[in-house]
Design a protein around this motif. Sequence first.
Motif, PDB file in Angstrom:
ATOM      1  N   ILE A   8       0.834  -1.204   0.000  1.00 21.61           N
ATOM      2  CA  ILE A   8       0.000   0.000   0.000  1.00 21.61           C
ATOM      3  C   ILE A   8       0.866   1.250   0.000  1.00 21.61           C
ATOM      4  N   LEU A   9       1.837   1.313   0.901  1.00 26.23           N
ATOM      5  CA  LEU A   9       2.690   2.499   1.004  1.00 26.23           C
ATOM      6  C   LEU A   9       3.489   2.720  -0.276  1.00 26.23           C
ATOM      7  N   LYS A  10       4.033   1.663  -0.829  1.00 25.02           N
ATOM      8  CA  LYS A  10       4.854   1.806  -2.033  1.00 25.02           C
ATOM      9  C   LYS A  10       4.007   2.242  -3.230  1.00 25.02           C
ATOM     10  N   THR A  11       2.778   1.723  -3.307  1.00 26.85           N
ATOM     11  CA  THR A  11       1.910   2.100  -4.430  1.00 26.85           C
ATOM     12  C   THR A  11       1.503   3.566  -4.325  1.00 26.85           C
ATOM     13  N   ILE A  12       1.125   4.007  -3.131  1.00 26.53           N
ATOM     14  CA  ILE A  12       0.760   5.416  -2.938  1.00 26.53           C
ATOM     15  C   ILE A  12       1.947   6.319  -3.251  1.00 26.53           C
ATOM     16  N   ASN A  13       3.128   5.890  -2.849  1.00 27.23           N
ATOM     17  CA  ASN A  13       4.324   6.709  -3.084  1.00 27.23           C
ATOM     18  C   ASN A  13       4.662   6.786  -4.566  1.00 27.23           C
ATOM     19  N   ILE A  14       4.337   5.752  -5.309  1.00 29.37           N
ATOM     20  CA  ILE A  14       4.606   5.764  -6.752  1.00 29.37           C
ATOM     21  C   ILE A  14       3.643   6.713  -7.472  1.00 29.37           C
ATOM     22  N   TYR A  15       2.342   6.624  -7.151  1.00 29.95           N
ATOM     23  CA  TYR A  15       1.332   7.394  -7.888  1.00 29.95           C
ATOM     24  C   TYR A  15       1.042   8.758  -7.271  1.00 29.95           C
ATOM     25  N   LYS A  16       1.484   8.976  -6.021  1.00 33.27           N
ATOM     26  CA  LYS A  16       1.320  10.274  -5.346  1.00 33.27           C
ATOM     27  C   LYS A  16      -0.144  10.709  -5.290  1.00 33.27           C
ATOM     28  N   ASN A  17      -1.056   9.755  -5.331  1.00 27.95           N
ATOM     29  CA  ASN A  17      -2.480  10.072  -5.375  1.00 27.95           C
ATOM     30  C   ASN A  17      -3.259   8.865  -4.854  1.00 27.95           C
ATOM     31  N   ILE A  18      -4.166   9.090  -3.889  1.00 28.80           N
ATOM     32  CA  ILE A  18      -4.913   7.995  -3.279  1.00 28.80           C
ATOM     33  C   ILE A  18      -5.825   7.322  -4.310  1.00 28.80           C
ATOM     34  N   SER A  19      -6.494   8.143  -5.143  1.00 27.62           N
ATOM     35  CA  SER A  19      -7.430   7.589  -6.120  1.00 27.62           C
ATOM     36  C   SER A  19      -6.721   6.684  -7.131  1.00 27.62           C
ATOM     37  N   LYS A  20      -5.576   7.160  -7.673  1.00 28.65           N
ATOM     38  CA  LYS A  20      -4.835   6.354  -8.650  1.00 28.65           C
ATOM     39  C   LYS A  20      -4.276   5.089  -8.005  1.00 28.65           C
ATOM     40  N   THR A  38       3.114  14.215  -1.170  1.00 25.39           N
ATOM     41  CA  THR A  38       4.551  14.088  -0.900  1.00 25.39           C
ATOM     42  C   THR A  38       4.756  13.378   0.429  1.00 25.39           C
ATOM     43  N   LEU A  39       5.954  12.894   0.618  1.00 31.40           N
ATOM     44  CA  LEU A  39       6.296  12.257   1.890  1.00 31.40           C
ATOM     45  C   LEU A  39       6.573  13.313   2.957  1.00 31.40           C
ATOM     46  N   THR A  40       6.148  13.042   4.172  1.00 33.79           N
ATOM     47  CA  THR A  40       6.558  13.877   5.295  1.00 33.79           C
ATOM     48  C   THR A  40       8.014  13.578   5.604  1.00 33.79           C
ATOM     49  N   LYS A  41       8.625  14.345   6.501  1.00 35.37           N
ATOM     50  CA  LYS A  41      10.008  14.064   6.912  1.00 35.37           C
ATOM     51  C   LYS A  41      10.109  12.661   7.490  1.00 35.37           C
ATOM     52  N   ILE A  43      12.216   9.221   5.954  1.00 32.99           N
ATOM     53  CA  ILE A  43      13.096   8.332   6.727  1.00 32.99           C
ATOM     54  C   ILE A  43      12.601   6.895   6.636  1.00 32.99           C
ATOM     55  N   LEU A  44      11.265   6.728   6.738  1.00 29.88           N
ATOM     56  CA  LEU A  44      10.691   5.385   6.644  1.00 29.88           C
ATOM     57  C   LEU A  44      11.046   4.730   5.317  1.00 29.88           C
ATOM     58  N   PHE A  45      10.875   5.452   4.213  1.00 29.21           N
ATOM     59  CA  PHE A  45      11.161   4.875   2.901  1.00 29.21           C
ATOM     60  C   PHE A  45      12.663   4.666   2.683  1.00 29.21           C
ATOM     61  N   GLU A  46      13.467   5.498   3.321  1.00 28.61           N
ATOM     62  CA  GLU A  46      14.912   5.285   3.248  1.00 28.61           C
ATOM     63  C   GLU A  46      15.271   3.908   3.797  1.00 28.61           C
ATOM     64  N   TYR A  47      14.658   3.540   4.918  1.00 31.17           N
ATOM     65  CA  TYR A  47      14.967   2.241   5.522  1.00 31.17           C
ATOM     66  C   TYR A  47      14.242   1.099   4.824  1.00 31.17           C
ATOM     67  N   ILE A  48      13.054   1.391   4.265  1.00 31.56           N
ATOM     68  CA  ILE A  48      12.387   0.359   3.461  1.00 31.56           C
ATOM     69  C   ILE A  48      13.294  -0.048   2.308  1.00 31.56           C
ATOM     70  N   ASN A  49      13.874   0.945   1.639  1.00 31.90           N
ATOM     71  CA  ASN A  49      14.770   0.659   0.514  1.00 31.90           C
ATOM     72  C   ASN A  49      16.008  -0.095   0.966  1.00 31.90           C
ATOM     73  N   LYS A  50      16.563   0.286   2.128  1.00 30.71           N
ATOM     74  CA  LYS A  50      17.753  -0.395   2.643  1.00 30.71           C
ATOM     75  C   LYS A  50      17.447  -1.854   2.962  1.00 30.71           C
ATOM     76  N   PHE A  51      16.315  -2.105   3.632  1.00 29.03           N
ATOM     77  CA  PHE A  51      15.959  -3.473   4.003  1.00 29.03           C
ATOM     78  C   PHE A  51      15.691  -4.329   2.763  1.00 29.03           C
ATOM     79  N   GLU A  52      15.045  -3.735   1.750  1.00 25.67           N
ATOM     80  CA  GLU A  52      14.783  -4.496   0.531  1.00 25.67           C
ATOM     81  C   GLU A  52      16.084  -4.846  -0.191  1.00 25.67           C
TER      82      GLU A  52
END
Length: 292
Positions: free
Chosen positions: A9-21, A57-60, A64-73
Amino acid sequence: MLDDKSLKILKTINIYKNISKAADKLYTAQPNLSRLLKKIEKNFGYDIFNRSTSPMTLTKEGEILFEYINKFEKLENDMYEKINNLSNYNKIRIGALTFMTQYIIPDIIPEFIRKFPSLDLTLKKYSSISFENALLNNEIDLFITNREIKNKNLKSKYILDDPIYLMYPKSENVKNKTNLSDFKDETFYLLKPWKNLRKSVEEIFKDNDLKPKNTEIVSSIMNGVSLTKAKKGVTFIYGTSKSMIGSTDVCDFIEIKENYARITIVYKNPDLENLINELGDILKTYIISILK
């Protein structure tokens, strides 16, 4: 901790930057996706996305959350890649110097096999001047040596230093000798010039400004040991061989303080790194035990 559904869910929202899409992509209704996002954010205790901006957009905290998501992946992908690469190797060809194939490698192989029971191991002897070509020509997968290498086409893993000793016979005329220079008039039994120990000994002579008056060539470390025990002269040995030369009642030793021998695993294929790390740990533990 994110489960797979929340992460998607988080990754999809971050890709499309829109809840509806993002909802369309996830085959769900927009209100339902908004509700799920709020639940995720509540579990974290902070907002992940700025809903007031368009596109979102992402909050601060979200950055940070996505920075660590990317690191863990990335770590997870690296782990699976290493495991998959390792599984491709069901046969490992290990090369080593003659001395190591006789006295060290046989003692570490059982533990290595215990950790990698599916591996078919082959052990081959190579000289200090032929092993690099054997690695480059894929005749062997790794080589265990006691000298640093400078070949840029090969990789190496340092294990630990192997101390070098001057071995000399106990007798009245040497009992007061405590330094290398005290032995300059003795006969030194040395290996052939291309042998690793001989290369280290030449460095020792140079660093100590020692020029023996008489040297004799021997074909192996043990031949030099035998002649020293027979009180014919003196020789040099590795610390790893000190415990294997039999009774030392007739001989004494002077340890060379500087490090002239470094046990190293040399290889070409980076996919073997995980396996080599395991072998290195086994080798290090064993050598430490025999150096005590």
